[in-house]
Structures are given as C-alpha cells and as structure tokens.
Scaffold this active site. Sequence first.
Site, PDB file in Angstrom:
ATOM      1  N   ASP A  66       0.812  -1.215   0.000  1.00 50.70           N
ATOM      2  CA  ASP A  66       0.000   0.000   0.000  1.00 50.70           C
ATOM      3  C   ASP A  66       0.848   1.269   0.000  1.00 50.70           C
ATOM      4  O   ASP A  66       2.060   1.224   0.215  1.00 50.70           O
ATOM      5  CB  ASP A  66      -0.962   0.006   1.206  1.00 50.70           C
ATOM      6  CG  ASP A  66      -0.323  -0.498   2.491  1.00 50.70           C
ATOM      7  OD1 ASP A  66       0.920  -0.488   2.576  1.00 50.70           O
ATOM      8  OD2 ASP A  66      -1.043  -0.884   3.409  1.00 50.70           O
ATOM      9  N   ASN A 135      -7.950  -3.100  14.154  1.00 53.04           N
ATOM     10  CA  ASN A 135      -9.334  -3.437  13.789  1.00 53.04           C
ATOM     11  C   ASN A 135      -9.378  -4.628  12.832  1.00 53.04           C
ATOM     12  O   ASN A 135     -10.401  -4.888  12.206  1.00 53.04           O
ATOM     13  CB  ASN A 135     -10.026  -2.222  13.161  1.00 53.04           C
ATOM     14  CG  ASN A 135      -9.307  -1.731  11.911  1.00 53.04           C
ATOM     15  OD1 ASN A 135      -8.307  -2.314  11.488  1.00 53.04           O
ATOM     16  ND2 ASN A 135      -9.806  -0.664  11.307  1.00 53.04           N
ATOM     17  N   HIS A 137      -7.471  -4.933  10.119  1.00 58.07           N
ATOM     18  CA  HIS A 137      -7.150  -4.639   8.721  1.00 58.07           C
ATOM     19  C   HIS A 137      -5.843  -5.279   8.299  1.00 58.07           C
ATOM     20  O   HIS A 137      -4.941  -5.500   9.115  1.00 58.07           O
ATOM     21  CB  HIS A 137      -7.188  -3.123   8.428  1.00 58.07           C
ATOM     22  CG  HIS A 137      -6.052  -2.331   8.964  1.00 58.07           C
ATOM     23  ND1 HIS A 137      -6.210  -1.132   9.611  1.00 58.07           N
ATOM     24  CD2 HIS A 137      -4.700  -2.526   8.928  1.00 58.07           C
ATOM     25  CE1 HIS A 137      -5.026  -0.649   9.937  1.00 58.07           C
ATOM     26  NE2 HIS A 137      -4.097  -1.473   9.533  1.00 58.07           N
ATOM     27  N   GLU A 142      -9.938  -2.126   5.282  1.00 60.64           N
ATOM     28  CA  GLU A 142     -10.617  -1.859   6.547  1.00 60.64           C
ATOM     29  C   GLU A 142     -11.854  -2.740   6.664  1.00 60.64           C
ATOM     30  O   GLU A 142     -12.314  -3.300   5.670  1.00 60.64           O
ATOM     31  CB  GLU A 142     -11.032  -0.374   6.590  1.00 60.64           C
ATOM     32  CG  GLU A 142      -9.886   0.608   6.407  1.00 60.64           C
ATOM     33  CD  GLU A 142      -9.013   0.771   7.642  1.00 60.64           C
ATOM     34  OE1 GLU A 142      -9.211   0.041   8.629  1.00 60.64           O
ATOM     35  OE2 GLU A 142      -8.125   1.648   7.625  1.00 60.64           O
TER      36      GLU A 142
HETATM   37  C1  F6R Z   1       1.383  -1.529   6.273  1.00 63.66           C
HETATM   38  C2  F6R Z   1       0.075  -2.106   6.363  1.00 63.66           C
HETATM   39  C3  F6R Z   1      -0.739  -2.117   7.609  1.00 63.66           C
HETATM   40  C4  F6R Z   1       0.051  -2.498   8.863  1.00 63.66           C
HETATM   41  C5  F6R Z   1      -0.859  -2.517  10.087  1.00 63.66           C
HETATM   42  C6  F6R Z   1      -0.086  -2.802  11.361  1.00 63.66           C
HETATM   43  O1  F6R Z   1       1.907  -1.636   4.968  1.00 63.66           O
HETATM   44  O2  F6R Z   1      -0.356  -2.542   5.379  1.00 63.66           O
HETATM   45  O3  F6R Z   1      -1.799  -3.033   7.421  1.00 63.66           O
HETATM   46  O4  F6R Z   1       0.629  -3.752   8.677  1.00 63.66           O
HETATM   47  O5  F6R Z   1      -1.507  -1.288  10.212  1.00 63.66           O
HETATM   48  O6  F6R Z   1       0.750  -1.721  11.609  1.00 63.66           O
HETATM   49  P1  F6R Z   1       1.881  -1.751  12.750  1.00 63.66           P
HETATM   50  O7  F6R Z   1       2.865  -2.783  12.315  1.00 63.66           O
HETATM   51  O8  F6R Z   1       2.458  -0.372  12.750  1.00 63.66           O
HETATM   52  O9  F6R Z   1       1.179  -2.123  14.015  1.00 63.66           O
END
Ligand code: F6R
Length: 245
Positions: A66, A135, A137, A142
């Site tokens: 992303d 959540n 994701h 989401e």
């Molecule tokens: C990042 C991504 C997000 C993160 C998720 C967890 O490329 O796609 O889905 O993997 O938000 O984030 P952290 O590792 O910061 O807790």
Amino acid sequence: MRIIQTPDYNGMSIEVARIIAAQLSLKPDCVLGLATGSTPTLAYQYLSEWGNQWLDFSKATSVNLDEYRGLPKDHEQSYHYFMQKHLFQNVPIRPNRTFLPDGMEPDIERACQDYDDVIRYVGGIDLQLLGLGHNGHIGFNEPDTCFAKGTHCVDLSEQTIQANKRFFQSEDDVPRQAYTMGIKNILSARRILIAVSGKDKAHIVKEAFFGPVTPQVPASILQFHQDATLVADKDALSECEGLLP
Ligand code: F6R
C-alpha cells in the site's frame, strides 16, 4: 494456518526474517510482497544485515501492499520512503524491481489498474508479508461488508488515522486515503506470512484467527488460505491460550 509463537518482538522478527530469507534462498528470483508499519522494521534490519553477508537480493522483486494517496515518494511518511530507509537502500535489490502503488497518481482508476497490472506482470506474489491492524485490517483493507477487490483506493477509518497520527506532526497531516492491494491480491499470494507483536494486538489476534471469518475482520479470511503462517510473540497470543495447537 501454521502458528509460530516466539518469546518476544525480537524473536518474532528473527523468525519472520528467517522465513523470508529461506524463500529468497530457495528461489532467488522470487516476488516478495512487503509491508510497512512498526511490526516488520526489526525483521528488515536482520534482512539488511544478511543481505550484506550471505543473502542474495539481486534477483528478487518486491511489491508493497500500500501507499498513502497524495504523498510524494520522498515524503518521510510515505511508504516509498519507509521501504528505502528500512530495506531497499541497505541491500542490492534492483530499484526497478521494487514496486509500490503510485500515491501521486490522481486518477484512482488508473493507479489501481496499473498496480494490478504490475502484480500480474511480475508473475504474482510468492510470499506476502502482512502486519495486523487493531481493527483486523490487512494492507489498508478496513472492516467492510464484503471481501472484495483487487487494488483500490480506501478512505482510512478513524481508528487507523488515530493509530497513524503518531508518525505525523499533527492529526490533520495524516492522509485520509490510501491505495492498497485488495483481499483478492493478498489471497492470491502463494504463501502468506503474518507478523504480530504486543499485548495491544492480543484481542484482534484471537478474533481474526480463532473467530468467525467475516469481512468485518478482514484478516479473518486468512484462515482459508492454504499456506498461511502466523508468527506472533507471547503477548500477541496471550488471549489464545487453550486455542493453540
Ligand atoms: C502496512 C500495512 C498495515 C500495517 C498494520 C499494522 O503496509 O499494510 O496493514 O501492517 O496497520 O501496523 P503496525 O505494524 O504499525 O502495528
């Protein structure tokens, strides 16, 4: 789903780096699906060290999950910048073989179509690394009413904006949209590796990997993938006691 429990964040990071290194060693020209966020940073540090010793990145390709919409590549909070800093500038991966969605492409349809084309052009993803949002994701998929889609543009949820504001000067600076691979792209990866650490993720780990499969918890669909591995530390698995094999 295979589950590997590690004592702590460091153990989780070594395990994640080992699985990626094994993939690269078995197939040096593989396609790695990569993630950003705080979870994989130490694993990238290990991979950066090994990439300067014995691990060959020179034939590899990467596609990231992303990118924020509207952030230029050189913005410190862009995922382009993150990947340069944590991995790409540290190992001899070919710059023209590292792909992320183009956050500066204003035409949403074109940005998404182009990225789906990239994934197809590189031959699909051999190993996709994922973190887990609070959540549920994955990427920026989401909670939703269906598991749909290839690459698409999302409006970030309030929870995600709150979680990410720590990286920006103020909440107002957090982009409100992002381009992300969809569940369809993620599930098409031949292997999936989910990395989770910390007590704050314990509840969602239980819900996502031991609860019902529902688009309200996007990561829950990973239960249906034929080759998914969860690497999580003790804290992240602390609400799953009695459920683990
Ligand atoms: C990042 C991504 C997000 C993160 C998720 C967890 O490329 O796609 O889905 O993997 O938000 O984030 P952290 O590792 O910061 O807790």
